[in-house]
Write an enzyme that holds these catalytic residues in place. Structure first.
Site, PDB file in Angstrom:
ATOM      1  N   LEU A  77      19.778  28.386  15.207  1.00  0.00           N
ATOM      2  CA  LEU A  77      18.871  28.152  16.158  1.00  0.00           C
ATOM      3  C   LEU A  77      18.192  28.555  16.279  1.00  0.00           C
ATOM      4  CD1 LEU A  77      21.028  30.980  19.404  1.00  0.00           C
ATOM      5  CD2 LEU A  77      21.032  28.420  18.266  1.00  0.00           C
ATOM      6  N   CYS A  78      16.592  27.559  17.128  1.00  0.00           N
ATOM      7  CA  CYS A  78      15.337  27.607  16.996  1.00  0.00           C
ATOM      8  C   CYS A  78      15.411  29.052  16.765  1.00  0.00           C
ATOM      9  CB  CYS A  78      14.617  26.150  17.584  1.00  0.00           C
ATOM     10  SG  CYS A  78      13.379  26.548  17.664  1.00  0.00           S
TER      11      CYS A  78
END
Lengths: 130, 97
Positions: A77-78
């Site tokens: 995930l960013c």
């Protein structure tokens, strides 16, 4: 070939996320490997551990988790997208003094550099828009 | 030689942008709400035909929307295996969304 995926689509809104996970499965079936799936913007909602899918709909979270466990696919995930949405792991929960982790442990939180790295390390980068 | 994917309906800016960049060497795979661009005799399907790009529609989405029988004749329905095959053939993808 080595593939990586960029997922911008949230689960349960449009078909994007479900399409992405089914694409990953089909690619593996055809003998390819998935190096990394990078979740950006609304795509980070895919990792929300508390989501409850209606019984007659496909459970996208479980499909991601199965993909990670069975085929050793990295789900990233960013960090900027995730934190803004309250999607945190136990490390971030401690760092920001929150009560608990909110993402499934099959996912990890990292920086945008992981997207650039995935793109450089893969022969194909496929984007699933929202 | 680009595989374009579009998952927005034909009244979107994404459709117009996609249309502007399609060439005869390219393929366009319609997904999600993008599938409606391939409806038979629609203005969007006529505009797509002019580009000369090969036109594909994700069968799962067309079938979920109940429009399989309403698609133009120049459209090829693809399953996920065939979607992967398209990405093998085209080294680059442009996602319009």
């Amino acid at each position: 070939m080595i593939y990586s995926l960029l997922v911008l689509s949230p689960p349960h809104s449009g078909q994007g996320a479900s399409t992405a996970v089914q694409f990953a499965r089909a690619a593996i079936s055809r003998g390819h490997s998935i190096h990394r799936v990078f979740f950006l913007d609304q795509g980070t909602y895919n990792a929300c551990a508390a989501q409850v899918t209606p019984q007659d709909e496909s459970d996208t979270l479980q499909q991601w988790v199965d993909l990670a466990q069975e085929s050793n696919v990295e789900l990233v995930l960013c960090i900027a997208s995730a934190l803004q949405r309250g999607l945190i792991d136990s490390t971030e929960a401690r760092r920001y003094d929150k009560q608990a982790a909110t993402i499934h442990p099959a996912f990890v939180i990292s920086g945008l550099g992981q997207l650039v790295d995935a793109s450089a390390a893969s022969e194909r980068m496929i984007t699933f828009g929202c | 030689m680009i595989l374009h994917t579009l998952n927005r309906a034909p009244d979107s800016a994404a459709f117009r942008d996609c249309l502007r960049f399609l060439t005869a060497d390219d393929a366009l795979l319609l997904l999600g709400d993008g599938i409606y661009a391939a409806l038979k005799d629609s203005s969007s399907s006529e505009e797509l035909a002019v580009t000369g790009a090969s036109l594909y529609v994700l069968e799962a989405d067309a079938s979920a929307a109940g429009i399989v029988n309403l698609l133009g004749n120049d459209v090829t329905l693809v399953d996920f295996a065939k979607f992967v095959e398209l990405t093998e053939h085209f080294p680059r993808q442009q996602a319009w969304h």
